[in-house]
Every structure is written in C-alpha cells, then in structure tokens.
Design a protein around this motif. Structure first.
Motif, PDB file in Angstrom:
ATOM      1  N   ARG A  25       0.841  -1.216   0.000  1.00  0.00           N
ATOM      2  CA  ARG A  25       0.000   0.000   0.000  1.00  0.00           C
ATOM      3  C   ARG A  25       0.865   1.252   0.000  1.00  0.00           C
ATOM      4  O   ARG A  25       0.570   2.221  -0.707  1.00  0.00           O
ATOM      5  N   VAL A  26       1.933   1.257   0.773  1.00  0.00           N
ATOM      6  CA  VAL A  26       2.851   2.402   0.805  1.00  0.00           C
ATOM      7  C   VAL A  26       3.458   2.609  -0.575  1.00  0.00           C
ATOM      8  O   VAL A  26       3.462   3.721  -1.113  1.00  0.00           O
ATOM      9  N   ARG A  27       3.942   1.530  -1.169  1.00  0.00           N
ATOM     10  CA  ARG A  27       4.551   1.625  -2.502  1.00  0.00           C
ATOM     11  C   ARG A  27       3.537   2.097  -3.543  1.00  0.00           C
ATOM     12  O   ARG A  27       3.852   2.916  -4.398  1.00  0.00           O
ATOM     13  N   GLN A  28       2.320   1.566  -3.465  1.00  0.00           N
ATOM     14  CA  GLN A  28       1.298   1.938  -4.444  1.00  0.00           C
ATOM     15  C   GLN A  28       0.892   3.400  -4.298  1.00  0.00           C
ATOM     16  O   GLN A  28       0.715   4.104  -5.287  1.00  0.00           O
ATOM     17  N   LEU A  29       0.759   3.878  -3.068  1.00  0.00           N
ATOM     18  CA  LEU A  29       0.447   5.300  -2.853  1.00  0.00           C
ATOM     19  C   LEU A  29       1.519   6.179  -3.483  1.00  0.00           C
ATOM     20  O   LEU A  29       1.211   7.184  -4.120  1.00  0.00           O
ATOM     21  N   TYR A  30       2.761   5.792  -3.304  1.00  0.00           N
ATOM     22  CA  TYR A  30       3.855   6.562  -3.873  1.00  0.00           C
ATOM     23  C   TYR A  30       3.811   6.511  -5.399  1.00  0.00           C
ATOM     24  O   TYR A  30       3.913   7.526  -6.071  1.00  0.00           O
ATOM     25  N   ARG A  31       3.619   5.295  -5.951  1.00  0.00           N
ATOM     26  CA  ARG A  31       3.551   5.153  -7.418  1.00  0.00           C
ATOM     27  C   ARG A  31       2.384   5.934  -8.005  1.00  0.00           C
ATOM     28  O   ARG A  31       2.491   6.503  -9.088  1.00  0.00           O
ATOM     29  N   ASP A  32       1.259   5.964  -7.291  1.00  0.00           N
ATOM     30  CA  ASP A  32       0.067   6.648  -7.788  1.00  0.00           C
ATOM     31  C   ASP A  32       0.176   8.167  -7.718  1.00  0.00           C
ATOM     32  O   ASP A  32      -0.405   8.867  -8.543  1.00  0.00           O
ATOM     33  N   ASN A  33       0.876   8.683  -6.737  1.00  0.00           N
ATOM     34  CA  ASN A  33       0.849  10.116  -6.478  1.00  0.00           C
ATOM     35  C   ASN A  33       2.131  10.876  -6.782  1.00  0.00           C
ATOM     36  O   ASN A  33       2.079  12.043  -7.181  1.00  0.00           O
ATOM     37  N   ALA A  34       3.258  10.269  -6.606  1.00  0.00           N
ATOM     38  CA  ALA A  34       4.515  10.985  -6.802  1.00  0.00           C
ATOM     39  C   ALA A  34       4.746  11.423  -8.245  1.00  0.00           C
ATOM     40  O   ALA A  34       5.197  12.549  -8.464  1.00  0.00           O
ATOM     41  N   PRO A  35       4.448  10.591  -9.244  1.00  0.00           N
ATOM     42  CA  PRO A  35       4.734  11.041 -10.619  1.00  0.00           C
ATOM     43  C   PRO A  35       3.983  12.315 -11.010  1.00  0.00           C
ATOM     44  O   PRO A  35       4.563  13.202 -11.633  1.00  0.00           O
ATOM     45  N   ALA A  36       2.708  12.429 -10.637  1.00  0.00           N
ATOM     46  CA  ALA A  36       1.951  13.633 -10.990  1.00  0.00           C
ATOM     47  C   ALA A  36       2.510  14.858 -10.276  1.00  0.00           C
ATOM     48  O   ALA A  36       2.626  15.935 -10.875  1.00  0.00           O
TER      49      ALA A  36
END
Length: 85
Positions: A27-38
């Motif tokens: 979940r931590v990794r997915q939150l980062y993948r979902d939000n950091a690029p934008a």
C-alpha cells in the motif's frame, strides 16, 4: 524499490514485508507510485516555466511523500521549489 528511496527506509520496508506486513508495504509503494509522478511532473513543468507559484501546491505534497518514504532527492527538489514561491 526505486533508487531514489533512502537505503535505510528501503531496508525498513523490506523488514516489514519479511515480517508479514507485505500488505502494508505494498500500500505504501502503491500510494507513492500513484501520487509521486503527478506531483513531480507538476513541479517539473513549473520549474521549466520558472513559475514557482504554479508548483507551490505540488511541492508540499511531494515533499511529504518523499520524506515519508525517504526519497531524499525528490524531497530536496520539493524544498527548493517551495523556497522559490
């Protein structure tokens, strides 16, 4: 994990996963993948346009995500752009 992540945080996440907390780590990794690029893209566009005000909303979000996960390089960029606002 990304090479941007702090080795200590990466080790802590690996330790948590090995201890049976794979769901949390994912979940931590997915939150980062979902939000950091934008957020990083918004900061890059603002920096390219020399528009610190346009990047201001993304800078704290990126800095928070980055510090939370130990992504020091992204946190530094967020702080640099935030300081220009």
């Amino acid at each position: 994990m990304s090479p941007l992540l702090d080795p200590e945080v990466t080790a802590q996440l690996a330790s948590m996963a090995a201890a049976g907390r794979e769901d949390f780590v994912e979940r931590v990794r997915q939150l980062y993948r979902d939000n950091a690029p934008a957020a990083a893209q918004a900061l890059a566009v603002a920096a390219e346009a020399s528009d610190a005000e346009a990047g201001a909303p993304a800078a704290p979000a990126l800095k928070s995500m980055s510090l939370t996960l130990g992504a020091q390089a992204l946190a530094e960029e967020g702080r640099r752009l935030e300081a220009q606002a």
